[in-house]
Design a protein around this motif. Structure first.
Motif, PDB file in Angstrom:
ATOM      1  N   GLU A 162     -12.189  -4.444   3.979  1.00  0.00           N
ATOM      2  CA  GLU A 162     -12.837  -5.450   4.824  1.00  0.00           C
ATOM      3  C   GLU A 162     -12.423  -6.867   4.449  1.00  0.00           C
ATOM      4  O   GLU A 162     -12.311  -7.737   5.322  1.00  0.00           O
ATOM      5  CB  GLU A 162     -14.362  -5.306   4.763  1.00  0.00           C
ATOM      6  CG  GLU A 162     -14.876  -4.135   5.587  1.00  0.00           C
ATOM      7  CD  GLU A 162     -16.364  -4.193   5.874  1.00  0.00           C
ATOM      8  OE1 GLU A 162     -16.964  -5.292   5.765  1.00  0.00           O
ATOM      9  OE2 GLU A 162     -16.947  -3.144   6.208  1.00  0.00           O
ATOM     10  N   LYS A 166     -10.924  -9.201   7.249  1.00  0.00           N
ATOM     11  CA  LYS A 166     -11.616 -10.453   7.533  1.00  0.00           C
ATOM     12  C   LYS A 166     -10.654 -11.638   7.458  1.00  0.00           C
ATOM     13  O   LYS A 166     -10.701 -12.559   8.291  1.00  0.00           O
ATOM     14  CB  LYS A 166     -12.760 -10.630   6.531  1.00  0.00           C
ATOM     15  CG  LYS A 166     -13.692 -11.779   6.823  1.00  0.00           C
ATOM     16  CD  LYS A 166     -14.748 -11.929   5.735  1.00  0.00           C
ATOM     17  CE  LYS A 166     -15.506 -10.638   5.497  1.00  0.00           C
ATOM     18  NZ  LYS A 166     -16.583 -10.804   4.492  1.00  0.00           N
ATOM     19  N   SER A 170      -9.859 -13.856  10.865  1.00  0.00           N
ATOM     20  CA  SER A 170     -10.145 -15.292  10.960  1.00  0.00           C
ATOM     21  C   SER A 170      -8.953 -16.044  11.549  1.00  0.00           C
ATOM     22  O   SER A 170      -9.114 -16.986  12.340  1.00  0.00           O
ATOM     23  CB  SER A 170     -10.511 -15.856   9.585  1.00  0.00           C
ATOM     24  OG  SER A 170      -9.431 -15.743   8.669  1.00  0.00           O
ATOM     25  N   TRP A 318     -20.594 -11.455   8.970  1.00  0.00           N
ATOM     26  CA  TRP A 318     -19.406 -10.775   8.439  1.00  0.00           C
ATOM     27  C   TRP A 318     -18.377 -11.768   7.930  1.00  0.00           C
ATOM     28  O   TRP A 318     -17.613 -11.463   7.019  1.00  0.00           O
ATOM     29  CB  TRP A 318     -18.790  -9.876   9.516  1.00  0.00           C
ATOM     30  CG  TRP A 318     -17.766  -8.918   8.957  1.00  0.00           C
ATOM     31  CD1 TRP A 318     -17.995  -7.902   8.083  1.00  0.00           C
ATOM     32  CD2 TRP A 318     -16.358  -8.897   9.241  1.00  0.00           C
ATOM     33  NE1 TRP A 318     -16.814  -7.234   7.792  1.00  0.00           N
ATOM     34  CE2 TRP A 318     -15.797  -7.817   8.496  1.00  0.00           C
ATOM     35  CE3 TRP A 318     -15.525  -9.658  10.053  1.00  0.00           C
ATOM     36  CZ2 TRP A 318     -14.441  -7.496   8.542  1.00  0.00           C
ATOM     37  CZ3 TRP A 318     -14.168  -9.337  10.113  1.00  0.00           C
ATOM     38  CH2 TRP A 318     -13.642  -8.268   9.353  1.00  0.00           C
ATOM     39  N   PHE A 319     -18.365 -12.971   8.514  1.00  0.00           N
ATOM     40  CA  PHE A 319     -17.406 -13.993   8.098  1.00  0.00           C
ATOM     41  C   PHE A 319     -17.982 -14.938   7.038  1.00  0.00           C
ATOM     42  O   PHE A 319     -17.376 -15.977   6.749  1.00  0.00           O
ATOM     43  CB  PHE A 319     -16.934 -14.802   9.309  1.00  0.00           C
ATOM     44  CG  PHE A 319     -15.955 -14.059  10.182  1.00  0.00           C
ATOM     45  CD1 PHE A 319     -14.647 -13.853   9.766  1.00  0.00           C
ATOM     46  CD2 PHE A 319     -16.349 -13.561  11.412  1.00  0.00           C
ATOM     47  CE1 PHE A 319     -13.737 -13.162  10.565  1.00  0.00           C
ATOM     48  CE2 PHE A 319     -15.458 -12.866  12.212  1.00  0.00           C
ATOM     49  CZ  PHE A 319     -14.148 -12.671  11.795  1.00  0.00           C
TER      50      PHE A 319
END
Length: 372
Positions: A162, A166, A170, A318-319
């Motif tokens: 992840e 991620k 982005s 999540w970010f």
């Protein structure tokens, strides 16, 4: 790993006013930061518009480029590695045969791709360096990105952790935000169209289905597993299709396979239109929530399209920890860096049989490509 087919009917300052040169951890992106970033995007849009209206002048001759090897093949042509004989700089050259373009009714898409590549300038997209044409072929010459396709690394790793997904996600968000701000809909987001540079950052490539859009369009194009419901249903669509594809990409990066896939295309489409998929047990709660809100059949509820636009992504749990301005300026240490022994290393690309590119003795399809 399954195979997919695609179907079709000046240097910039990369700092926002709010840029912090450190990589300190932030919890989201404020409206004030976003407003300042929009000011920066307006600058990029102005420069895009200026280049869009200009015919570029090139400082090299086609004869100065030496072909080294094939990097890839596709439905519309081949990609070769080139070396400039005078300064030894490397390029990637996309070669498209005029006859194939005309037969597949892709003339308009190809001319659009050329103009888009000439006009865009963003850290996470490729851009055109030079273009040429001869009696039989057209040539797009772009920077060589030695890390290879994201698809290759995803296939080797099975799936991304992840943290890495991620990091890539982005950059895709920022790239799509830039393209949409320039009124460009991309329409073919997938791991095969994302390259990884030697420093570990990504570059979106292949703008064959990209077009300037104001309002709606109805063209059916893209890759089946990544098509949005509104595109399949021929209801007319806008930038929403790119955010749906982004949701599919997030799922595939984290799972190793897309959420909608069947050996029978119609079953794939049925699952997409119904929004029917199942997340692996390995997905975190926050990732599940993000995908649920992105793979949202109801466009009015889909992330990226609603009132908060990209802030729905930038401020999602999540970010958390992503420093968006540091990502933009490539100041974050990538979780993964491809192995590149040298600037000439092509080990991250598959091997292909070499084929000659021999132009005909007379100019073919001159009228179709008169504006090239």
């Amino acid at each position: 790993m399954f195979s997919r087919k695609t179907y079709a009917s000046k240097e910039l300052s990369l700092r926002t006013d709010s840029q912090n040169t450190t990589t300190s951890i932030n919890d989201g992106y404020s409206e004030q930061q976003q407003q300042q970033y929009v000011t920066y995007l307006k600058q990029l849009k102005s420069e895009f518009d200026e280049r869009w209206c200009q015919k570029p002048k090139y400082s090299i001759e086609f004869s100065e480029l030496e072909r080294i090897k094939t990097l890839g093949t596709g439905a519309f042509g081949r990609v070769f590695l080139l070396k400039h004989t005078k300064n030894n700089r490397l390029y990637a050259m996309k070669v498209l045969e005029k006859e194939n373009i005309v037969k597949m009714k892709q003339v308009e898409h190809t001319l659009y791709e050329k103009r888009v590549l000439e006009a865009i300038r963003f850290p996470f997209t490729v851009s055109m360096e030079f273009s040429f044409k001869d009696n039989s072929y057209i040539y797009f010459i772009m920077p060589f990105v030695p890390g290879g396709e994201m698809f290759t690394h995803l296939r080797r790793m099975k799936k991304f952790e992840e943290t890495l997904a991620k990091f890539y996600a982005s950059q895709v968000i920022l790239a799509l935000e830039y393209l949409h701000f320039c009124n460009l809909v991309y329409r073919d987001l997938k791991p095969e169209n994302i390259l990884i540079d030697r420093n570990g950052y990504l570059k979106i490539t292949d703008f064959g289905f990209c077009k300037v859009m104001r309002g709606r369009t109805w063209t059916l194009c893209g890759t089946p597993e990544y098509l949005a419901p509104e595109l399949i249903l021929s209801r007319g669509y806008g930038f929403s299709v790119d955010w749906w594809s982004f949701g599919v990409l997030m799922f595939e990066m984290n799972a190793g396979y897309p959420p909608f896939y069947s050996n029978e295309p119609m079953k794939t489409y049925e699952s997409i239109v119904a929004g029917r998929y199942r997340c692996p047990s390995s997905f975190s709660t926050d990732l599940r929530d993000l995908i649920r809100n992105t793979l949202q059949v109801d466009i009015t509820k889909r992330y990226g399209v609603m009132k908060n636009s990209v802030l729905d992504f930038k401020n999602h749990k999540w970010f958390k920890g992503i420093e968006w301005d540091a990502i933009l300026n490539c100041k974050v240490t990538p979780p993964f860096v491809p192995k590149c022994k040298s600037l000439h290393d092509t080990s991250n690309f598959d091997k292909y049989n070499e084929e000659p590119v021999v132009p005909g003795s007379y100019c073919r399809f001159e009228s179709e490509f008169v504006d090239f």
